[in-house]
Design an enzyme around this catalytic site. Structure first.
Site, PDB file in Angstrom:
ATOM      1  N   GLY A   1       0.889  -5.041   0.971  1.00 55.87           N
ATOM      2  CA  GLY A   1      -0.321  -5.132  -0.158  1.00 55.87           C
ATOM      3  C   GLY A   1       0.092  -5.885  -1.280  1.00 55.87           C
ATOM      4  O   GLY A   1      -0.571  -6.521  -2.042  1.00 55.87           O
TER       5      GLY A   1
ATOM      6  N   ALA B   1       0.793  -1.268   0.098  1.00 53.77           N
ATOM      7  CA  ALA B   1       0.023   0.059  -0.015  1.00 53.77           C
ATOM      8  C   ALA B   1       0.868   1.145   0.076  1.00 53.77           C
ATOM      9  O   ALA B   1       2.160   1.251   0.567  1.00 53.77           O
ATOM     10  CB  ALA B   1      -0.792   0.037   1.238  1.00 53.77           C
TER      11      ALA B   1
ATOM     12  N   GLU C   1       3.974  -5.228   7.664  1.00 55.78           N
ATOM     13  CA  GLU C   1       2.992  -4.185   8.066  1.00 55.78           C
ATOM     14  C   GLU C   1       3.017  -4.005   9.384  1.00 55.78           C
ATOM     15  O   GLU C   1       3.008  -2.747  10.009  1.00 55.78           O
ATOM     16  CB  GLU C   1       1.265  -4.625   7.694  1.00 55.78           C
TER      17      GLU C   1
ATOM     18  N   GLU D   1       0.135  -9.591  -0.777  1.00 54.03           N
ATOM     19  CA  GLU D   1      -1.375  -9.839  -0.479  1.00 54.03           C
ATOM     20  C   GLU D   1      -2.176  -9.793  -2.117  1.00 54.03           C
ATOM     21  O   GLU D   1      -3.082 -10.776  -2.467  1.00 54.03           O
ATOM     22  CB  GLU D   1      -2.179  -8.716   0.331  1.00 54.03           C
TER      23      GLU D   1
END
Ligand code: 3H9
Length: 722
Positions: A100, A61, A123, A103
């Site tokens: 992310g 992210a 994270e 992910e």
């Protein structure tokens, strides 16, 4: 952005484009959604490959978006769409797949990684958890224990480990995108292999038989090492949800936990640390010279002078970086011992990393002439100005022209050392922290005559050595140790007023420090500070117990540390200090009744009445005095900004990372509150100048207490008015 092209006739190739790490910004997420839709609706496209431009898959992210009001399509449904696709989707992982990014790859049906790629869910280091399904998919894919390990530590794994764990399907040494396209062509051609089996969210989560015991054990371990950080605990809770709940409910739990973390001050602090750590690399000097305009000179061969604890650690760190090192120690016995110790450290380090020890990188000598042809010297002798001056004179005469001369002093005047040499512009401080081959922090100290090139070279060498290097100005104690002085002083005053070392340390350890001030002092040795105080004329033999003992050079002083040293209580190494130890060198500190009696007797002698001291007072007095000095350092221009101070404290002084650093913490507490408490304590202790609020703090409060990211502007204005 994400770009779509059709390759090999039927493969839709989606390329993430957001340099430098293809972070999943709003534009990238929108781009993925658009290109995936296009791929799925185009009958010519039979399979899809997702990759990142410039050999980097995705760094996760976009952390820069976290502080703002987040717009654009959310990640979770985007990844669900990919997973639910009726055409095979392959992730081509080059460089990194983090957070992310991983992910996203877990939402794809197949993952192919380059052998040099690194993968992970970091994270937790940003105060978050993998909340785009990572906490639910990873345990389903690789099992609960392995997923717990990766998610709670945030560690990166190599492609080889990822293959072994089952995170990726194939590892290649060749062009990853080509390999993924080939794979996609054959996956599309396969008949009878439904993609259902490749949708991780539909897998049951493997449940270890001793699930409760496993989670209890992991939770206990995580709480112990977290020092009050909440993200690691939430990560365990999220994985537990994966192991005990159906996928959709697990995702609900992941979302709930993320919402709590996202709005917590801890996540903000950790993200601030992330950016601060990178910002310190963009250093500047008061002259205006900076990282952008100053070119470092390459260093191939370096020397270390003095092979005590610090010199040994620095030698190891340099050799491990691949430099040739000349290690000089004039005392024969010390040289023999050092040689053995350095070899041992190198061998242990090499074993841990599975590489050959860099023993042949080091040559040892008793003669300072041996450093004649090196590019850079780091002096690491005893903290004694007269000795250091002599060595700098010798180095200046012996070294080839242009050799950078650095001192590992922890606080002496670097400019004074520079003045002993023919070329003061080549002199800087390189202040390492013990053990130097382990600790990440390096203060690079520039004096008024240090050249930008000398600073740039030391900063670059630090980076090569894997250090977080911070450029700071020259003053007593530089940044870190200068701020430690008022902190330590308050701790001593608190003992005089009724506290015990245990009480003070407990308050600081509960705050999140790895060690309280007294346990730390026992570890590093009380005699170190004693020697410095003696050199400063603060220790007057025989007067430590007299009536004038509590005043020195016109200000309040506590001779408690001196009194312990006079009794030979130097800390762990002598088995006695602020605590007692079973034997010299032991690390287990126990409260010492002798010390309690000693404190009572001391108070009685000086007419001090012990009062009850609460944790809050310990924190306020120790931390706000330290922070106040931080403001003075900013005011004096010794540190360029609060990020520099905070990075120094997080990496060098075990300040809890989830509290951002002292200056960030002050901003979180609220500057008006810090000011009010300092005023209060200064009124109660007018003979303690460190408690007098700094002008910059007052100015920041008067200008509406701007967020820490805007302090540099206020400081710049302040300096331009001077
Ligand atoms: C996440 O994914 C949450 C999701 O689970 C759930 C959401 C719902 N964003 O470190 P470098 C910048 S959380 C924005 O010097 P390196 C960095 O600031 C995210 N920017 O290079 C720097 O900018 P500048 C999980 C980022 O080669 C530049 O890139 N991901 C991001 O030494 C170069 O960085 C992570 O935690 C980002 N995600 O190391 C990964 N990443 O030049 C965090 C980097 O202006 N990133 N930048 O100073 C890293 O660990 C390292 O940056 C990386 C590269 C290993 C990628």
């Amino acid at each position: 952005m994400a770009q779509f092209t059709r390759v090999s006739g039927s493969v839709g190739l989606i390329t993430l484009q957001n340099p430098p790490v293809n972070a999943l910004s709003a534009a990238v997420r929108q781009g993925i959604i658009d290109t995936v839709q296009r791929s799925l609706s185009d009958p010519k496209v039979k399979s899809v490959v997702i990759c990142g431009q410039n050999g980097i898959f995705c760094g996760g992210a976009d952390i820069k978006e976290f502080g703002s009001d987040m717009r654009g399509p959310p990640l979770v449904p985007m990844i669900h769409t990919i997973e639910a696709a009726h055409k095979p989707v392959v992730a081509a992982i080059e460089g990194i797949a983090l957070g992310g990014g991983l992910e996203l790859a877990l939402g794809c049906h197949y993952r192919i990684a380059h052998s040099k790629a690194r993968l992970g869910l970091p994270e937790v280091t940003l105060g978050l958890l993998p909340a785009a399904g990572g906490s639910q998919r990873l345990p389903r894919l690789i099992g609960v224990p392995a997923a717990l390990n990766l998610i709670t530590t945030g560690r990166h794994v190599t492609a080889a480990e990822a293959l072994q764990l089952g995170i990726v399907d194939v590892v290649t040494d060749h062009n990853t995108v080509d390999a993924a396209v080939k794979f996609a062509l054959s996956a599309a051609g396969e008949t009878g292999q439904p993609l259902d089996a490749r949708r991780i969210s539909t897998h049951p989560c493997p449940r270890p038989s001793d699930l409760d015991a496993l989670f209890e054990e992991v939770m206990h371990k995580v709480r112990q090492s977290a020092r009050g950080a909440i993200a690691p605990v939430a990560c365990v809770q999220a994985v537990r949800a994966a192991a005990t709940l159906p996928y959709t409910q697990g995702m609900e739990r992941e979302k709930e936990l993320m919402a709590t973390l996202f709005t917590s001050g801890q996540a903000r602090a950790l993200q601030y640390c992330f950016f601060s750590q990178r910002a310190v690399g963009r250093w500047s000097m008061p002259s205006g010279a900076c990282w952008d305009t100053s070119k470092p000179r390459p260093v191939h061969k370096a020397a270390v002078i003095g092979l005590g604890t610090m010199g040994r650690g620095i030698t190891v760190a340099l050799a491990q970086t691949g430099l040739s090192v000349v290690a000089v120690e004039t005392q024969e016995k010390q040289l023999v011992e050092a040689k053995q110790a350095v070899s041992g450290m190198l061998q242990r380090g090499a074993k841990r990393h599975g590489v050959a020890p860099a023993l042949d990188k080091i040559s040892y000598s008793q003669d300072i002439q041996a450093v004649a042809d090196v590019d850079l010297v780091i002096e690491a002798v005893f903290e004694d100005m007269a000795l250091k001056k002599k060595i700098f004179q010798q180095l200046s005469a012996v070294c080839k022209p242009g050799t950078f001369l650095c001192s590992n002093t922890s606080g002496l005047d670097v400019d004074h050392l520079a003045s002993q040499t023919r070329n003061p512009e080549l002199v800087v401080g390189m202040h390492f922290f013990a053990p130097a081959h382990v600790m990440k922090l390096l203060e690079v100290v520039y004096g008024p005559r240090s050249s930008p090139q000398a600073v740039a070279t030391a900063m670059q060498l630090g980076k090569k050595m894997g250090k977080v290097s911070v450029a700071v100005g020259n003053c007593r104690g530089f940044v870190g140790n200068r701020m430690l002085k008022p902190y330590m002083e308050q701790a001593l005053f608190l003992l005089e007023e009724g506290a015990t070392p245990e009480l003070v340390d407990r308050a600081l350890e509960e705050f999140g420090f790895a060690m309280g001030v007294f346990r730390m002092s026992d570890l590093s040795g009380l005699d170190v500070g004693w020697r410095v105080r003696k050199a400063d004329g603060l220790v007057e033999p025989g007067t430590a117990s007299g009536q004038s003992a509590r005043i020195r050079q016109g200000r309040r002083y506590s001779p408690l540390g001196d009194l312990l040293c006079e009794q030979g209580r130097f800390g762990q190494k002598t088995g006695r200090g602020w605590y007692q130890y079973d034997k010299p060198g032991s690390r287990v500190a126990r409260a010492d009744p002798w010390l309690h009696g000693f404190l009572e007797e001391y108070r009685a002698r000086h007419g001090l009445v012990a009062r009850q001291i609460h944790h809050q007072e310990v924190l306020e007095r120790c931390l706000y005095a330290l922070i106040n000095e931080g403001f003075r350092i900013l005011e004096d221009g010794i540190a360029a900004g609060p990020e520099d101070i905070d990075t120094i404290y997080v990496f060098g002084y075990s300040w809890p990372r989830h509290r951002g650093g002292p200056m960030f913490y002050a901003a979180m507490v609220g500057l008006p509150k810090v000011l009010e408490r300092l005023e209060h304590y200064h009124q109660a202790h007018p003979d303690v100048p460190y408690l007098q609020p700094c002008g910059l703090l007052r100015r920041l409060v008067a200008s509406g207490s701007p967020p820490v990211q805007r302090w540099r502007e206020v400081i710049k204005k302040l300096h331009s008015h001077l």
